[in-house]
Design an enzyme around this catalytic site. Sequence first.
Site, mmCIF file in Angstrom:
data_model
loop_
_atom_site.group_PDB
_atom_site.id
_atom_site.type_symbol
_atom_site.label_atom_id
_atom_site.label_comp_id
_atom_site.label_asym_id
_atom_site.label_seq_id
_atom_site.Cartn_x
_atom_site.Cartn_y
_atom_site.Cartn_z
ATOM 1 N N THR A 180 -51.510 -26.118 -93.208
ATOM 2 C CA THR A 180 -52.520 -26.254 -94.267
ATOM 3 C C THR A 180 -53.217 -24.924 -94.475
ATOM 4 O O THR A 180 -53.607 -24.284 -93.504
ATOM 5 C CB THR A 180 -53.565 -27.303 -93.850
ATOM 6 O OG1 THR A 180 -52.924 -28.561 -93.825
ATOM 7 C CG2 THR A 180 -54.748 -27.335 -94.805
ATOM 8 N N ARG A 208 -53.292 -42.421 -97.252
ATOM 9 C CA ARG A 208 -54.131 -41.718 -96.272
ATOM 10 C C ARG A 208 -54.628 -40.389 -96.846
ATOM 11 O O ARG A 208 -53.878 -39.620 -97.438
ATOM 12 C CB ARG A 208 -53.329 -41.473 -95.000
ATOM 13 C CG ARG A 208 -54.103 -40.733 -93.889
ATOM 14 C CD ARG A 208 -53.867 -39.257 -93.910
ATOM 15 N NE ARG A 208 -54.490 -38.574 -92.777
ATOM 16 C CZ ARG A 208 -54.639 -37.259 -92.686
ATOM 17 N NH1 ARG A 208 -54.199 -36.479 -93.654
ATOM 18 N NH2 ARG A 208 -55.213 -36.707 -91.642
ATOM 19 N N GLY A 210 -56.989 -36.961 -95.629
ATOM 20 C CA GLY A 210 -57.590 -36.313 -94.457
ATOM 21 C C GLY A 210 -58.871 -35.586 -94.805
ATOM 22 O O GLY A 210 -59.577 -35.923 -95.765
ATOM 23 N N ASP A 211 -59.154 -34.569 -94.026
ATOM 24 C CA ASP A 211 -60.393 -33.796 -94.193
ATOM 25 C C ASP A 211 -60.319 -32.768 -95.323
ATOM 26 O O ASP A 211 -61.350 -32.390 -95.891
ATOM 27 C CB ASP A 211 -60.694 -33.043 -92.892
ATOM 28 C CG ASP A 211 -59.549 -32.075 -92.550
ATOM 29 O OD1 ASP A 211 -58.367 -32.507 -92.595
ATOM 30 O OD2 ASP A 211 -59.828 -30.895 -92.263
ATOM 31 N N THR A 231 -58.551 -26.852 -90.139
ATOM 32 C CA THR A 231 -57.159 -27.290 -90.200
ATOM 33 C C THR A 231 -56.881 -28.078 -88.926
ATOM 34 O O THR A 231 -57.587 -27.944 -87.928
ATOM 35 C CB THR A 231 -56.180 -26.100 -90.343
ATOM 36 O OG1 THR A 231 -54.835 -26.606 -90.369
ATOM 37 C CG2 THR A 231 -56.313 -25.106 -89.213
ATOM 38 N N GLY A 232 -55.856 -28.915 -88.983
ATOM 39 C CA GLY A 232 -55.536 -29.736 -87.830
ATOM 40 C C GLY A 232 -55.668 -31.210 -88.154
ATOM 41 O O GLY A 232 -55.584 -31.600 -89.320
ATOM 42 N N GLY A 234 -57.040 -34.159 -89.350
ATOM 43 C CA GLY A 234 -58.171 -34.380 -90.251
ATOM 44 C C GLY A 234 -59.121 -35.475 -89.814
ATOM 45 O O GLY A 234 -60.333 -35.375 -90.016
HETATM 46 C C1 SD4 Z 1 -55.056 -33.249 -92.718
HETATM 47 N N1 SD4 Z 1 -56.169 -31.267 -91.948
HETATM 48 O O1 SD4 Z 1 -54.620 -33.789 -93.724
HETATM 49 C C2 SD4 Z 1 -54.980 -31.742 -92.620
HETATM 50 C C3 SD4 Z 1 -53.721 -31.360 -91.940
HETATM 51 C C4 SD4 Z 1 -53.608 -29.923 -91.555
HETATM 52 O O2 SD4 Z 1 -52.264 -28.186 -91.081
HETATM 53 O O3 SD4 Z 1 -54.533 -29.181 -91.453
HETATM 54 N N2 SD4 Z 1 -52.430 -29.482 -91.319
HETATM 55 O O4 SD4 Z 1 -55.493 -33.879 -91.770
#
Ligand code: SD4
Length: 318
Positions: A180, A208, A210-211, A231-232, A234
């Site tokens: 991301t 779904r 995410g953040d 990132t990560g 979410g």
């Molecule tokens: C999510 N934060 O949709 C995003 C995913 C992400 O690298 O950061 N991927 O949860």
Amino acid sequence: MKRRNFIFDIFSVGLMSSLSTKLKAKNFNFIPKVRSISTWKTKEANHRAGLMLDKGIDGLTAAVAGVAVEEENPKNSTVGYGGAPDRTGKVTLDACVMNHLGDCGSVLAVENIVNVASLARDVMEKTPHVMLAGKGAENFAISEGYKETNLLTEKSKEDWKKWLESEKYRPIINIENHDTIGMLCLDKNNNISGACTTSGLAYKMRGRVGDSPIIGSGLFIDNNVGGAVATGLGEEVLKTVGSFLVVELMRQGRSPQEACEAAIKRIVSSNTQENKFQVAYIAMNKNGDVGSYSIEPGFTYMDYFRGQNKEKITESVF
Ligand code: SD4
């Protein structure tokens, strides 16, 4: 005053002011500090944004153009075209932008549109709303002239079909499953803006979100203080309103590095998950100082500063 002295005075004032402009230009403190940082190995994207900032282009325009590199990159399986689909095989994208005035826009679960950060900007600038979701966002994009594109590439279709054979869903940490792009840009007017864009977690449930498109979680800017992006996983960022937290910690006097560390530790200390997962923040303050921190090792970010675009390794909790 005699005419000769008057002319001399005007001449000397002119000379002094041009001299001081030259001195200021030589003195680092007087050169506007432009800087661009972006999550993961997004070298080309960050470089594009950095060059635009050097030319005097505003931070929001640079951030949206920068992240577009990854949105259009079929090899990035977490962003835009070529992003991994949900478990039903549909690619749905999330994105948001925020500028130095505190204006923001976001789009959620959008299909068939590549440049969703630009679309989020259009929501911000051309509608009375902040967020548009699903079909409504897609229809808005088409009415604004965005081209409809099938976001599922042959490669991502193949990978999804392979995944269907076992259908085990467990978020996997690190670069294989995270790319991301979140980007923060400090422009020549000392204004910070940012953008964040993703296809979310691979093989997520249909619907779904995410953040990344949630202002305060995936991205937050306060131009008096600074900005942060996440990132990560979410779900974990959402629970602590992560990017807002980082900016609030900087407001209380912490450096970007200290703020990222405290926000990551907040997640770790309240975590109830058994599985390992990754979350990382990058942050920048008004002074152009930057920081980053992650839960697991392996997170890197790009930093364009004084004409150089460097990959930086981040320290982590574990
Ligand atoms: C999510 N934060 O949709 C995003 C995913 C992400 O690298 O950061 N991927 O949860």
